[in-house]
Motif scaffolding. Structure first.
Motif, mmCIF file in Angstrom:
data_model
loop_
_atom_site.group_PDB
_atom_site.id
_atom_site.type_symbol
_atom_site.label_atom_id
_atom_site.label_comp_id
_atom_site.label_asym_id
_atom_site.label_seq_id
_atom_site.Cartn_x
_atom_site.Cartn_y
_atom_site.Cartn_z
ATOM 1 N N GLU A 1 78.692 41.204 -18.542
ATOM 2 C CA GLU A 1 79.268 40.108 -19.311
ATOM 3 C C GLU A 1 80.730 39.898 -18.927
ATOM 4 O O GLU A 1 81.436 40.857 -18.601
ATOM 5 C CB GLU A 1 79.192 40.401 -20.819
ATOM 6 C CG GLU A 1 77.820 40.690 -21.354
ATOM 7 C CD GLU A 1 77.464 42.161 -21.294
ATOM 8 O OE1 GLU A 1 76.482 42.566 -21.946
ATOM 9 O OE2 GLU A 1 78.175 42.921 -20.586
ATOM 10 N N CYS B 1 77.002 35.964 -18.318
ATOM 11 C CA CYS B 1 76.284 37.186 -17.986
ATOM 12 C C CYS B 1 75.822 37.050 -16.533
ATOM 13 O O CYS B 1 75.043 36.145 -16.209
ATOM 14 C CB CYS B 1 75.087 37.353 -18.904
ATOM 15 S SG CYS B 1 74.036 38.774 -18.520
ATOM 16 N N TRP C 1 71.384 36.842 -25.818
ATOM 17 C CA TRP C 1 72.740 37.212 -26.238
ATOM 18 C C TRP C 1 72.656 37.839 -27.630
ATOM 19 O O TRP C 1 72.034 37.284 -28.539
ATOM 20 C CB TRP C 1 73.660 36.000 -26.265
ATOM 21 C CG TRP C 1 74.091 35.552 -24.906
ATOM 22 C CD1 TRP C 1 73.537 34.554 -24.151
ATOM 23 C CD2 TRP C 1 75.153 36.100 -24.124
ATOM 24 N NE1 TRP C 1 74.192 34.445 -22.950
ATOM 25 C CE2 TRP C 1 75.195 35.385 -22.910
ATOM 26 C CE3 TRP C 1 76.084 37.120 -24.320
ATOM 27 C CZ2 TRP C 1 76.125 35.661 -21.899
ATOM 28 C CZ3 TRP C 1 77.005 37.393 -23.320
ATOM 29 C CH2 TRP C 1 77.015 36.680 -22.125
#
Length: 120
Positions: free
Chosen positions: A6, A22, A38
């Motif tokens: 991330e 990401c 997420w």
């Protein structure tokens, strides 16, 4: 082996838009049977599912955040992106991306997470 990383700003001001990326390595964001999710963890609280995108590009959002959340993927860059608009201090959390074969998990791959603080 698939690895997730991330990235994004550590500090965001209230009312602004949070954008996190990401990066998927060792694999692709569009293999069959994969969902990219997420998840966040506010300080002192448990994990909170934010939303996900499927291998086909379908998106799924937490109802309470749906109006402010957008998840997309860039197959050329192997990126999955989270955008959260109109952030407030309640959006302060560690944000993680995760990969799985099923929408509701279990999650086979996790990133190390990135801390986001919403503060003026």
């Amino acid at each position: 082996q698939v690895q997730l990383q991330e990235s994004g700003p550590g500090l965001v001001k209230p009312s602004q838009t949070l954008s996190l990326t990401c990066t998927v390595s060792g694999g692709s964001v569009t293999p069959n049977l994969h969902y990219w999710t997420w998840i966040r963890q506010p300080p002192g609280k448990g994990l909170e599912w934010v939303g996900a995108i499927s291998y086909a590009g379908s998106t799924y959002y937490r109802p309470a955040l749906k109006s402010r959340t957008s998840i997309s993927r860039d197959t050329s860059k192997n990126h999955v992106t989270l955008q959260l608009t109109s952030v407030t201090p309640e959006d302060t959390a560690a944000y993680f991306c995760a990969g799985s074969y099923h929408l509701e998990g279990p999650y086979d791959y996790w990133g190390q997470g990135t801390q986001v603080t919403v503060s003026s």
